[in-house]
Design an enzyme around this catalytic site. Structure first.
Site, short mmCIF file in Angstrom:
data_model
loop_
_atom_site.label_atom_id
_atom_site.label_comp_id
_atom_site.label_asym_id
_atom_site.label_seq_id
_atom_site.Cartn_x
_atom_site.Cartn_y
_atom_site.Cartn_z
N ASP A 131 48.47 41.06 30.48
CA ASP A 131 47.52 41.09 31.59
C ASP A 131 46.44 42.14 31.32
O ASP A 131 46.71 43.33 31.35
CB ASP A 131 48.28 41.43 32.88
CG ASP A 131 47.54 41.01 34.12
OD1 ASP A 131 46.32 40.79 34.05
OD2 ASP A 131 48.18 40.89 35.18
N ASP A 132 45.22 41.69 31.01
CA ASP A 132 44.07 42.59 30.83
C ASP A 132 44.14 43.40 29.53
O ASP A 132 43.73 44.56 29.50
CB ASP A 132 43.93 43.57 32.00
CG ASP A 132 43.65 42.90 33.33
OD1 ASP A 132 43.63 41.67 33.38
OD2 ASP A 132 43.45 43.63 34.32
N CYS A 156 42.03 36.90 36.21
CA CYS A 156 43.44 36.53 35.99
C CYS A 156 43.78 35.07 36.31
O CYS A 156 44.12 34.30 35.41
CB CYS A 156 44.34 37.45 36.81
SG CYS A 156 44.26 39.19 36.33
N ASP A 189 45.20 37.40 29.06
CA ASP A 189 44.49 36.48 29.95
C ASP A 189 43.00 36.75 29.99
O ASP A 189 42.17 35.84 30.11
CB ASP A 189 45.09 36.49 31.37
CG ASP A 189 45.06 37.85 32.04
OD1 ASP A 189 44.75 38.86 31.38
OD2 ASP A 189 45.36 37.92 33.25
N ASN A 190 42.60 38.02 29.89
CA ASN A 190 41.18 38.39 29.92
C ASN A 190 41.00 39.79 29.37
O ASN A 190 41.96 40.41 28.92
CB ASN A 190 40.61 38.28 31.34
CG ASN A 190 41.45 38.94 32.40
OD1 ASN A 190 42.01 38.28 33.26
ND2 ASN A 190 41.56 40.25 32.35
#
Length: 489
Positions: free
Chosen positions: A40-41, A80, A286-287
């Site tokens: 995540d991130d 997200c 995800d990003n």
């Protein structure tokens, strides 16, 4: 648009996405197991094998040394839920309906008739399981047969912040006696920012200190908490080299190190079960990183991300592939590994399975991206064409001020910028960051930091027109409702 006409419009769109799965092949032993790891991130600038010599990611680096590292991998949206929906459907978020964050108060959800990766893999005879953060809806669209343990979005107490514990909970999937191959979706909360709280649990929102990024005084089970000296972190060019930013990067690195230990434990458990060489492992984020200038932006730090693929009995190791791939390609690729033979009409991506170990590839030279919302009040639609050399960003609502995600606005990094005389975010002025033009055209060979907008430069008018035409065609073929802006402006 009236309610009746809108309903008719959506019916037309959904009819285009129907899929014939009647010929999906049942499970057979020769097909590989598949693990998709989604952090995540996690920005690519904070991964050892992508060049960062300070952050500690030995397990992700080892995975890359045993497989293929993509140097040009891109998310479709740096937020997200929309990004995860693209990963799991092979469709842009504006096509699958997940326009922004899937929170109860926002109610962004994919269309009911969308068929996601776990649903299609189940039809193909795979056992499907997930653990940690899902953050997409509705559940029937994104249905997994087993939920090993549910994650909780941005909650330091959830399983998503305890990656080694997560990995151990996955072991029954590996050891289960079954002729069916498995698909495991392992999704951590790390290294996302955590809710801003003091040691006594009191929330604070004044940007007066670094975010904890899920780090805590009491270590997570079986995790060695690696701490970092702010003086030693690598400050990327899109961020300011300030005390505040360095202190937050140090916390961010700690969360990344924790997450990496979960990846290591997951692979160790897979090897102990004798399944490592029968398993495709894909690692992505995800990003981009949870800092201003990256997450929720479609500048390079927000969308150019890590992607590592370890094949069963890989013939090439420590291989770097420069094909330009996108997160809408993930689902088609995984289904290709699963030998799925259904007729898929919804996909806007394509499988890269056959080029993973190729030295030279042709036809993989552009990707598209699409951002509409982050939180529901953060409307700022952008559409992007990214080629090898040139990049075009279309800011559809360009007259609006760019809306910052709340956790980034309240961050120590951003608030320290607003208090300085320079008013600069890295090499970009705060004013240019918040007030953007309709079109941004960049020559990435000459301007990798995307600072010199060429959209109004007469010397580039042909490049601008060529890329505008391609971007508009992308919107047409993906049934983008924001296409109408080309006509009435």
């Amino acid at each position: 648009m009236s309610g009746t006409s809108l309903q008719a419009f959506l019916t037309i769109i959904l009819s285009a996405f129907l899929v014939n799965v009647s010929d999906a092949r049942p499970g057979k032993q020769s097909r590989p197991n598949i693990i998709l790891i989604v952090s995540d991130d996690h920005g690519r600038e904070a991964v050892g094998c992508y060049g960062n010599k300070v952050v500690k990611t030995p397990n992700i680096d080892r995975l890359a040394s045993e497989g293929t590292r993509f140097s040009n991998a891109f998310c479709t949206v740096s937020s997200c839920s929309p990004s995860r929906s693209a990963i799991l459907t092979g469709m842009q978020s504006h096509s699958n309906g997940m326009y922004g964050l899937e929170h109860q108060e926002h109610h962004f959800s994919s269309f009911d008739k969308i068929l996601s990766l776990p649903v299609l893999l189940e039809k193909a005879g795979y056992r499907t399981a997930r653990i940690g953060k899902l953050h997409v809806a509705p559940e029937p669209v994104y249905h997994f047969q087993k939920v090993l343990q549910e994650g909780a979005v941005n909650n330091p107490a959830s399983i998503g912040r305890s990656p080694v514990e997560m990995a151990d909970l996955c072991s029954p999937v590996f050891s289960e006696s079954s002729e069916q191959p498995f698909f495991l979706y392992y999704a951590t909360d790390d290294p996302h920012r955590s809710n801003s709280v003091l040691a006594n649990g009191t929330p604070f929102f004044d940007g007066s200190r670094p975010n904890a990024f899920g780090n805590r005084t009491q270590a997570y089970p079986m995790v060695v908490e690696n701490t970092f000296n702010p003086a030693n972190v690598v400050v990327p060019s899109f961020l300011p080299d300030t005390r505040a930013c360095r202190e937050e990067l140090a916390q961010y690195y700690q969360a990344i190190s924790r997450m990496d230990q979960g990846v290591g434990r997951l692979i160790s458990n897979l090897k102990a079960a004798g399944k490592y060489e029968q398993t495709v492992i894909i690692y992505i984020s995800d990003n981009g990183s949870p800092f201003p200038g990256s997450k929720t932006n479609l500048y390079e730090p927000g969308m150019r991300l890590p992607c590592i693929v370890k094949l069963p009995n890989a013939s090439r190791k420590n291989f770097v592939n420069d094909a330009m791939i996108s997160w809408v390609d993930i689902t088609p690729t995984i289904l290709d590994f699963a030998d799925f033979t259904g007729s898929i009409k919804q996909f806007q991506g394509r499988s890269f399975k056959n080029i993973i170990e190729q030295e030279t590839v042709k036809g993989w030279d552009e990707v598209y991206a699409s951002h509409s919302f982050h939180e529901v009040m953060m409307y700022y639609p952008m559409r992007v064409l990214r080629e090898r050399r040139y990049k075009l960003i279309y800011n559809i609502a360009w007259k609006l001020q760019y809306p910052m995600a709340l956790d980034l606005y309240q961050s120590y990094t951003w608030q320290s910028i607003t208090k300085t005389k320079s008013g600069k975010l890295g090499q970009r002025t705060v004013q240019s960051y918040l007030q953007r033009p309709k079109f941004e055209l960049y020559d990435l060979d000459k301007d990798p930091n995307e600072l010199n907008n060429l959209a109004d430069n007469v010397g580039y008018k042909h490049e601008l027109k060529r890329m505008q035409d391609k971007l508009r065609h992308f919107q047409e073929r993906t049934h983008d409702m924001w296409l109408s802006k080309w006509n009435y402006e």
